[in-house]
Write a protein that holds these residues in place. Structure first.
Motif, PDB file in Angstrom:
ATOM      1  N   ARG A   1      46.520 101.614  13.893  1.00  0.00           N
ATOM      2  CA  ARG A   1      45.171 101.402  14.412  1.00  0.00           C
ATOM      3  C   ARG A   1      44.174 100.901  13.290  1.00  0.00           C
ATOM      4  N   LEU A   2      44.269 101.611  12.172  1.00  0.00           N
ATOM      5  CA  LEU A   2      43.552 101.255  10.865  1.00  0.00           C
ATOM      6  C   LEU A   2      43.921  99.791  10.336  1.00  0.00           C
ATOM      7  N   ALA A   3      45.060  99.590  10.407  1.00  0.00           N
ATOM      8  CA  ALA A   3      45.671  98.264   9.944  1.00  0.00           C
ATOM      9  C   ALA A   3      45.008  97.081  11.117  1.00  0.00           C
ATOM     10  N   LEU A   4      44.958  97.368  12.231  1.00  0.00           N
ATOM     11  CA  LEU A   4      44.277  96.406  13.067  1.00  0.00           C
ATOM     12  C   LEU A   4      42.666  96.174  12.974  1.00  0.00           C
ATOM     13  N   ARG A   5      42.034  97.420  12.790  1.00  0.00           N
ATOM     14  CA  ARG A   5      40.672  97.449  12.166  1.00  0.00           C
ATOM     15  C   ARG A   5      40.392  96.459  10.910  1.00  0.00           C
ATOM     16  N   ARG A   6      41.282  96.666  10.057  1.00  0.00           N
ATOM     17  CA  ARG A   6      41.259  96.205   8.818  1.00  0.00           C
ATOM     18  C   ARG A   6      41.188  94.558   8.799  1.00  0.00           C
ATOM     19  N   LYS A   7      42.104  94.090   9.894  1.00  0.00           N
ATOM     20  CA  LYS A   7      42.495  92.608  10.024  1.00  0.00           C
ATOM     21  C   LYS A   7      41.201  92.168  10.897  1.00  0.00           C
ATOM     22  N   LEU A   8      41.024  92.966  11.806  1.00  0.00           N
ATOM     23  CA  LEU A   8      39.928  92.247  12.573  1.00  0.00           C
ATOM     24  C   LEU A   8      38.598  92.015  11.659  1.00  0.00           C
ATOM     25  N   SER A   9      38.296  93.092  10.866  1.00  0.00           N
ATOM     26  CA  SER A   9      37.226  92.813   9.884  1.00  0.00           C
ATOM     27  C   SER A   9      37.317  91.665   9.098  1.00  0.00           C
ATOM     28  N   GLU A  10      38.562  91.574   8.492  1.00  0.00           N
ATOM     29  CA  GLU A  10      38.605  90.339   7.725  1.00  0.00           C
ATOM     30  C   GLU A  10      38.461  88.879   8.587  1.00  0.00           C
ATOM     31  N   LEU A  11      39.083  88.970   9.682  1.00  0.00           N
ATOM     32  CA  LEU A  11      38.910  87.795  10.464  1.00  0.00           C
ATOM     33  C   LEU A  11      37.392  87.385  10.992  1.00  0.00           C
ATOM     34  N   LEU A  12      36.789  88.442  11.064  1.00  0.00           N
ATOM     35  CA  LEU A  12      35.270  88.154  11.536  1.00  0.00           C
ATOM     36  C   LEU A  12      34.579  88.078  10.716  1.00  0.00           C
ATOM     37  N   SER A  13      34.461  88.342   9.114  1.00  0.00           N
ATOM     38  CA  SER A  13      33.903  88.147   8.126  1.00  0.00           C
ATOM     39  C   SER A  13      34.101  87.049   7.492  1.00  0.00           C
ATOM     40  N   ASN A  14      35.410  86.527   7.317  1.00  0.00           N
ATOM     41  CA  ASN A  14      35.677  85.271   6.597  1.00  0.00           C
ATOM     42  C   ASN A  14      35.533  84.039   7.500  1.00  0.00           C
ATOM     43  N   GLU A  15      34.594  83.301   6.953  1.00  0.00           N
ATOM     44  CA  GLU A  15      34.107  82.012   7.760  1.00  0.00           C
ATOM     45  C   GLU A  15      35.238  81.082   7.776  1.00  0.00           C
ATOM     46  N   ASN A  16      36.379  81.325   7.100  1.00  0.00           N
ATOM     47  CA  ASN A  16      37.540  80.123   7.284  1.00  0.00           C
ATOM     48  C   ASN A  16      38.295  80.520   8.476  1.00  0.00           C
ATOM     49  N   HIS A  17      38.180  81.714   9.125  1.00  0.00           N
ATOM     50  CA  HIS A  17      39.027  81.868  10.372  1.00  0.00           C
ATOM     51  C   HIS A  17      37.908  81.700  11.760  1.00  0.00           C
ATOM     52  N   ARG A  18      36.692  81.150  11.254  1.00  0.00           N
ATOM     53  CA  ARG A  18      35.936  80.845  12.353  1.00  0.00           C
ATOM     54  C   ARG A  18      36.415  79.843  13.324  1.00  0.00           C
ATOM     55  N   PRO A  19      36.903  78.487  12.903  1.00  0.00           N
ATOM     56  CA  PRO A  19      37.475  77.586  13.806  1.00  0.00           C
ATOM     57  C   PRO A  19      38.360  77.963  14.964  1.00  0.00           C
ATOM     58  N   ALA A  20      39.396  79.066  14.553  1.00  0.00           N
ATOM     59  CA  ALA A  20      40.345  79.444  15.194  1.00  0.00           C
ATOM     60  C   ALA A  20      39.913  80.486  16.316  1.00  0.00           C
ATOM     61  N   LEU A  21      38.929  81.220  15.740  1.00  0.00           N
ATOM     62  CA  LEU A  21      38.336  82.292  16.916  1.00  0.00           C
ATOM     63  C   LEU A  21      37.103  82.046  17.694  1.00  0.00           C
ATOM     64  N   GLU A  22      36.434  81.149  17.048  1.00  0.00           N
ATOM     65  CA  GLU A  22      35.145  80.838  17.971  1.00  0.00           C
ATOM     66  C   GLU A  22      35.269  80.546  19.430  1.00  0.00           C
ATOM     67  N   PRO A  23      36.428  79.717  19.614  1.00  0.00           N
ATOM     68  CA  PRO A  23      36.711  79.167  21.222  1.00  0.00           C
ATOM     69  C   PRO A  23      36.744  80.504  21.864  1.00  0.00           C
ATOM     70  N   HIS A  24      37.245  81.577  21.438  1.00  0.00           N
ATOM     71  CA  HIS A  24      37.652  82.613  22.253  1.00  0.00           C
ATOM     72  C   HIS A  24      36.434  84.137  22.145  1.00  0.00           C
ATOM     73  N   LEU A  25      35.551  83.706  21.760  1.00  0.00           N
ATOM     74  CA  LEU A  25      34.169  84.469  21.636  1.00  0.00           C
ATOM     75  C   LEU A  25      33.535  84.197  23.073  1.00  0.00           C
ATOM     76  N   HIS A  26      33.102  85.270  23.689  1.00  0.00           N
ATOM     77  CA  HIS A  26      32.433  85.119  25.007  1.00  0.00           C
ATOM     78  C   HIS A  26      31.063  86.048  25.003  1.00  0.00           C
ATOM     79  N   ASP A  27      29.886  85.446  25.345  1.00  0.00           N
ATOM     80  CA  ASP A  27      28.654  86.436  25.596  1.00  0.00           C
ATOM     81  C   ASP A  27      29.073  87.626  26.500  1.00  0.00           C
ATOM     82  N   ARG A  28      28.736  88.764  25.961  1.00  0.00           N
ATOM     83  CA  ARG A  28      29.047  90.038  26.644  1.00  0.00           C
ATOM     84  C   ARG A  28      28.105  90.076  28.053  1.00  0.00           C
ATOM     85  N   SER A  29      27.051  89.553  28.071  1.00  0.00           N
ATOM     86  CA  SER A  29      26.030  89.497  29.289  1.00  0.00           C
ATOM     87  C   SER A  29      26.845  88.464  30.262  1.00  0.00           C
TER      88      SER A  29
END
Length: 426
Positions: A83-111
């Motif tokens: 679980r800790l390894a998953l948390r660290r990877k998500l933290s890296e993906l969501l903080s490093n701008e280089n990952h934005r193109p791959a992840l941004e299409p899979h973001l949704h408004d929580r509302s």
């Protein structure tokens, strides 16, 4: 494995707009939940970040753990290091701008999504470890002896109803049942006239234990995957009539409401605090419930709040009215002690089981965790900004629970909303 690391760094920023400084879900939190696009859509795992959520099934190939399916049970069951390894990877993906193109299409408004129960809850157990609540309620029935003799030796609990747990936002239908008015010679059947809320923390069990194998207190924290908010609604009039000799039944099993996000034990690492010392003269817990490390860091620096919004307040555009606010450390037993005691007889806990702490109240009126306490059993109603009074909940009332973890030098994190409106009995 509860570790403070780079994922808790207050300087850490996310490329997701609005995540930095978010009151509940900055990048330092990263709670998990189950969502769908539409109420009947496919249920998928997600992580909350600011006002967005990230569909984890869509980026499973980027993660050290494959996350798919309609529940988080498999994630909760993972060893803490995974679980800790998953948390660290998500933290890296969501903080490093280089990952934005791959992840941004899979973001949704929580509302714009529907949130569901995060796990298939096999069993639900509610405890009674809020000592101020226990004292307040006990005084109403036993003024000279509010706590029964076992309270300071045993983490008191009872088995609740898992099938009626619902996520935040699902309305509560006022329950019907037997109650015996004081002036009546016999009970009557009808809608509860003394409907109440209870402010609790929910505890998500991670790794389980085999039947017959107790969980040692020193290992209990390893079996706790995360936390949520829990409103364990209570029909006080049913409860007063039925609870002897076997405890709550119809007074509690009609519905419990939880916040839909699992705030992980890893996210809460910086907010661990010492368990409050027991009053002088109180017995020391028996050896199977005592661990020095747990006493040093077994409580949570979390502030809890309850608000009420009536139908009239909504019509007038008024904000919710705060009923109480206080720390979650007002617990006589730690969460690890709850888990160790639950399994001490060999009971097998399973991933996705839910434990409730019981109502958490502060020692003063402004921190009481139920209307039963605030109104002194209905004798001192609360006056609201509209001039309305409440001893217990009326149809159209909405209860909102919230919580924030705070510690000096760290970014505060929240739990999200736990809310439900009361509908008339059917």
């Amino acid at each position: 494995m509860i570790t403070i690391d780079a994922t808790h760094d207050p300087a850490l920023k996310s490329w997701v707009p609005g995540a930095d400084g978010h009151p509940d879900f900055p990048i330092q939190n990263l709670p998990y939940g189950i969502f769908s696009l539409g109420a009947d859509g496919e249920k998928r795992p997600a992580v909350a970040i600011g006002d967005k959520l990230l569909d984890l099934s869509a980026i499973s190939g980027l993660l050290p753990v494959e996350l798919r399916g309609p529940t988080l049970n498999a994630l909760l069951a993972l060893p803490a290091e995974r679980r800790l390894a998953l948390r660290r990877k998500l933290s890296e993906l969501l903080s490093n701008e280089n990952h934005r193109p791959a992840l941004e299409p899979h973001l949704h408004d929580r509302s714009a999504v529907t949130m569901h129960l995060p796990a298939a809850i096999g069993d639900y157990t509610d405890f009674y470890v809020g000592i101020h609540h226990a004292n307040n309620i006990g005084r109403q029935f036993r003024p000279d002896n509010p706590l029964l003799p076992n309270y300071k030796y045993v983490p008191i609990g009872y088995h609740g109803r898992a099938s009626s747990i619902r996520p935040s936002g699902v309305p509560l239908v006022r329950p019907k049942g037997q109650r015996k008015p004081p002036e009546a010679d016999a009970p009557v059947v009808g809608p509860s006239a003394r409907l109440d809320y209870e402010l609790e923390l929910g505890v998500w069990i991670g790794r389980g234990n085999d039947l017959g194998e107790p969980i040692p207190i020193a290992e209990a924290a390893d079996h706790i995957a995360g936390f949520c908010l829990l409103n364990d609604w209570s029909a006080r009039d049913f409860q007063a009539w039925e609870y002897q000799p076997l405890g709550p039944f119809l007074a509690k099993n009609f519905q419990s409401t939880i916040s839909p996000w699992v705030v992980t034990a890893e996210a809460l690492a910086p907010f661990r605090i010492a368990q409050p010392a027991r009053p002088e003269g109180d017995p020391k817990p028996l050896p199977y419930l005592w661990d020095e490390d747990d006493q040093a860091a077994g409580a949570l620096g979390v502030e809890l709040e309850v608000q009420l919004l009536t139908a009239k307040m909504r019509e007038q555009g008024l904000p919710p009215h705060r009923l109480s606010k206080g720390p979650a450390s007002n617990m006589y037993w730690t969460v690890a002690q709850i888990v160790a005691h639950h399994a001490s007889n060999g009971c097998n806990l399973q991933p996705g089981d839910l434990l409730g702490t019981g109502t958490i109240s502060a020692p003063t009126d402004d921190g009481f965790g139920s209307l039963m306490e605030i109104s002194r059993g209905g004798t001192r109603p609360v006056t609201l900004p509209t001039g309305e009074e409440r001893s217990f909940l009326q149809d159209g009332d909405e209860i909102l629970l919230s919580a924030t973890a705070r510690a000096e030098g760290y970014v505060p994190i929240g739990f999200g909303e736990c809310r439900a409106v009361v509908l008339p009995a059917r």
